[in-house]
Design a protein around this motif. Sequence first.
Motif, PDB file in Angstrom:
ATOM      1  N   GLN A   1       0.876  -1.169   0.000  1.00 46.72           N
ATOM      2  CA  GLN A   1       0.000   0.000   0.000  1.00 46.72           C
ATOM      3  C   GLN A   1       0.911   1.217   0.000  1.00 46.72           C
ATOM      4  O   GLN A   1       1.770   1.349   0.856  1.00 46.72           O
ATOM      5  N   GLN A   2       0.722   2.080  -1.005  1.00 45.62           N
ATOM      6  CA  GLN A   2       1.543   3.292  -1.058  1.00 45.62           C
ATOM      7  C   GLN A   2       0.686   4.465  -1.506  1.00 45.62           C
ATOM      8  O   GLN A   2      -0.386   4.277  -2.071  1.00 45.62           O
ATOM      9  N   GLN A   3       1.185   5.646  -1.248  1.00 47.20           N
ATOM     10  CA  GLN A   3       0.476   6.856  -1.639  1.00 47.20           C
ATOM     11  C   GLN A   3       1.434   7.784  -2.368  1.00 47.20           C
ATOM     12  O   GLN A   3       2.565   7.991  -1.942  1.00 47.20           O
ATOM     13  N   ASP A   4       0.956   8.317  -3.496  1.00 49.57           N
ATOM     14  CA  ASP A   4       1.705   9.285  -4.282  1.00 49.57           C
ATOM     15  C   ASP A   4       0.794  10.487  -4.468  1.00 49.57           C
ATOM     16  O   ASP A   4      -0.031  10.502  -5.370  1.00 49.57           O
ATOM     17  N   GLY A   5       0.906  11.467  -3.570  1.00 52.27           N
ATOM     18  CA  GLY A   5      -0.019  12.603  -3.578  1.00 52.27           C
ATOM     19  C   GLY A   5      -1.414  12.093  -3.254  1.00 52.27           C
ATOM     20  O   GLY A   5      -1.597  11.369  -2.278  1.00 52.27           O
ATOM     21  N   PRO A   6      -2.397  12.424  -4.081  1.00 52.95           N
ATOM     22  CA  PRO A   6      -3.763  11.960  -3.807  1.00 52.95           C
ATOM     23  C   PRO A   6      -4.034  10.530  -4.294  1.00 52.95           C
ATOM     24  O   PRO A   6      -5.110   9.993  -4.069  1.00 52.95           O
ATOM     25  N   VAL A   7      -3.046   9.922  -4.946  1.00 56.15           N
ATOM     26  CA  VAL A   7      -3.243   8.594  -5.530  1.00 56.15           C
ATOM     27  C   VAL A   7      -2.774   7.502  -4.568  1.00 56.15           C
ATOM     28  O   VAL A   7      -1.651   7.533  -4.075  1.00 56.15           O
ATOM     29  N   LEU A   8      -3.673   6.550  -4.312  1.00 57.84           N
ATOM     30  CA  LEU A   8      -3.371   5.394  -3.480  1.00 57.84           C
ATOM     31  C   LEU A   8      -3.198   4.189  -4.391  1.00 57.84           C
ATOM     32  O   LEU A   8      -3.985   3.991  -5.316  1.00 57.84           O
ATOM     33  N   ILE A   9      -2.167   3.392  -4.125  1.00 58.79           N
ATOM     34  CA  ILE A   9      -1.901   2.206  -4.928  1.00 58.79           C
ATOM     35  C   ILE A   9      -1.819   1.000  -3.992  1.00 58.79           C
ATOM     36  O   ILE A   9      -1.100   1.024  -2.994  1.00 58.79           O
ATOM     37  N   PHE A  10      -2.596  -0.018  -4.327  1.00 60.47           N
ATOM     38  CA  PHE A  10      -2.632  -1.255  -3.550  1.00 60.47           C
ATOM     39  C   PHE A  10      -2.269  -2.417  -4.458  1.00 60.47           C
ATOM     40  O   PHE A  10      -2.712  -2.467  -5.603  1.00 60.47           O
ATOM     41  N   ARG A  11      -1.476  -3.338  -3.956  1.00 58.91           N
ATOM     42  CA  ARG A  11      -1.201  -4.591  -4.664  1.00 58.91           C
ATOM     43  C   ARG A  11      -1.763  -5.702  -3.793  1.00 58.91           C
ATOM     44  O   ARG A  11      -1.374  -5.866  -2.647  1.00 58.91           O
ATOM     45  N   ILE A  12      -2.708  -6.469  -4.372  1.00 55.53           N
ATOM     46  CA  ILE A  12      -3.441  -7.477  -3.622  1.00 55.53           C
ATOM     47  C   ILE A  12      -3.276  -8.840  -4.291  1.00 55.53           C
ATOM     48  O   ILE A  12      -3.481  -8.974  -5.494  1.00 55.53           O
ATOM     49  N   ARG A  13      -2.912  -9.844  -3.488  1.00 53.60           N
ATOM     50  CA  ARG A  13      -2.824 -11.216  -3.987  1.00 53.60           C
ATOM     51  C   ARG A  13      -4.162 -11.899  -3.706  1.00 53.60           C
ATOM     52  O   ARG A  13      -4.624 -11.955  -2.574  1.00 53.60           O
ATOM     53  N   CYS A  14      -4.767 -12.396  -4.774  1.00 53.57           N
ATOM     54  CA  CYS A  14      -6.077 -13.055  -4.687  1.00 53.57           C
ATOM     55  C   CYS A  14      -5.959 -14.351  -3.889  1.00 53.57           C
ATOM     56  O   CYS A  14      -5.019 -15.121  -4.076  1.00 53.57           O
ATOM     57  N   LYS A  15      -6.939 -14.591  -3.026  1.00 52.58           N
ATOM     58  CA  LYS A  15      -6.923 -15.826  -2.218  1.00 52.58           C
ATOM     59  C   LYS A  15      -7.285 -17.033  -3.065  1.00 52.58           C
ATOM     60  O   LYS A  15      -7.878 -16.952  -4.101  1.00 52.58           O
TER      61      LYS A  15
END
Length: 78
Positions: free
Chosen positions: A64-78
Amino acid sequence: MNENHSENTLDLSGLICPLPVLKARKRLAAMAPGAILKVIATDPMSAIDMPHFCNEQGHMLLEQQQDGPVLIFRIRCK
């Protein structure tokens, strides 16, 4: 980290709660176990909602990271 699974990207910029989580849930339901989904969101509530969703549904939040107003999530599907 070498993965055999491709990474899908879902750009949810401009959508507000609860749409980012609902759309991520729909995409993850169609993905193979172990696949990775990169979610891009701009709703500040996503910073709370997405980790909670992953925890409740059993998906693994890899990043989970934030670049200004943009949030980025990397999720591994169960």
